[in-house]
Scaffold this motif. Structure first.
Motif: not given
Length: 340
Positions: A113-114, A116-118, A123, A292, A295-296, A299
């Motif tokens: 997992v990345d 940096s995206l959260v 999460n 996705a 997450g949208q 945001a």
């Protein structure tokens, strides 16, 4: 040599788990085989489902072997590796155990997992992890919410229930939640946007049925069931013709010596309603779709979520038992991060 501290199961709980059912042990780390890698866990997910895995009854997963660390989802970083797909330093999430280090064999259920995206790697254990995917796919695929319908969520202040209710609102439903205590009920309305909240504490089934009828005078089209017992029976009494129940959990029964079951199945027949058990285990291939969308919504501010984080592997028992006392405020997570 680096030591690994593990929260192990030493006896199968009879009713409510006791401290003596577990042991915190320290062991040397094994040598890595080719294709495997070692994860230094940072955060461990605590979930009611773990109570079922501690028993030796038939289930969708095998019982946790006595002497093993308690099975759990975890997010951490690769500490050592003999697998080129998982280099040292890579953040990963997967099914591991309540321990500071986990050895992952080739082909295991662990994914990169990345982080940096959260806002926080936690999460990946809550809104963007199995919890969020349970709420999303269970509601979209099995709940099938439609504009103008009424959704009833039991265990509504929990990690899954609170997300289910918010997804229902996004889809245009009137949402009624059942939770324990005035504070949690207020949170459902004030923070999560539920239309109404019912406090189940100290109430009979008849009283719950009356409160559900008052909050949902046109009946209930979708029930998301996390609790079971008289709360489930009260909800079934309100179900509309062709209504749907998504059966996600039965937390009121997990520590009961004998299953309670339901006595209101006649309503499902007379109203041609359906009840379907839901497990997220069939959905990992579709997780990118769910992540996705969640997450949208996150945001866009359409979804809120809470995490209750306890620090230290030595506090595993107390943190786990908060799930059954209702003491947790949001997704229950154990922080076993290495000291900086």
């Amino acid at each position: 040599m680096t030591k690994n501290r593990k929260f192990t199961l030493v006896s199968r709980p009879d009713g409510e788990p006791k401290p003596s059912d577990f042991a915190l042990v320290e062991e040397d780390l094994p040598e890595l085989a080719e294709g495997s890698f070692l994860v230094r866990n940072h955060y461990i997910s605590l979930d009611p489902a773990q109570r079922g895995w501690m028993s030796d009854a038939e289930s969708y997963m095998p019982p946790i072997p006595l002497g093993d660390a308690v099975r759990a989802s975890a997010v951490g970083r690769v500490h050592a590796s003999k697998n080129p797909d998982f280099p040292v330093g890579q953040w990963v999430v997967g099914l591991a155990a309540m321990e500071e280090y986990s050895v992952v064999e080739a082909g295991g259920f662990t994914s990169p997992v990345d982080a940096s995206l959260v806002p926080s790697p936690t999460n990946f254990l809550s809104v963007l992890g199995a919890v969020g995917m349970t709420a999303y796919f269970g509601m979209i695929d099995d709940g099938k919410p439609k504009e103008g319908e009424t959704l009833l969520v039991t265990g509504a202040a929990g990690a899954v229930g609170s997300l289910v209710g918010q997804i229902g609102k996004i889809k245009g439903c009137r949402v009624v939640g059942i939770a324990g205590g005035a504070d949690k009920c207020a949170k459902l309305v004030d923070d999560y946007g539920f239309d109404a909240a019912i406090d189940y504490r100290g109430k009979s089934q008849a009283e719950l049925e009356a409160e559900i009828a008052a909050a949902a005078p046109d009946g209930v089209d979708i029930i998301w069931e996390n609790v079971g017992g008289i709360i489930m029976d009260a909800g079934i009494a309100s179900i509309n013709e062709y209504g749907r129940m998504v059966l996600c959990g039965l937390i009121s029964e997990y520590n009961s010596p004998e299953p309670v079951g339901t006595r209101n199945l006649w309503y499902l027949i007379s109203r041609q309603a359906t009840i379907k058990g839901f497990l997220v285990r069939d959905y990992p291939p579709r997780f990118p779709e769910g992540i996705a969308q969640m997450g949208q919504w996150l945001a866009e501010g359409k979804i809120k979520h809470d995490e209750d984080i306890e620090k230290g592997i030595e506090n595993s028992y107390d943190a786990f038992m908060k799930l059954f006392s209702g003491g947790n405020q949001g997704k229950m997570i154990l922080d076993v991060s290495p000291e900086e």
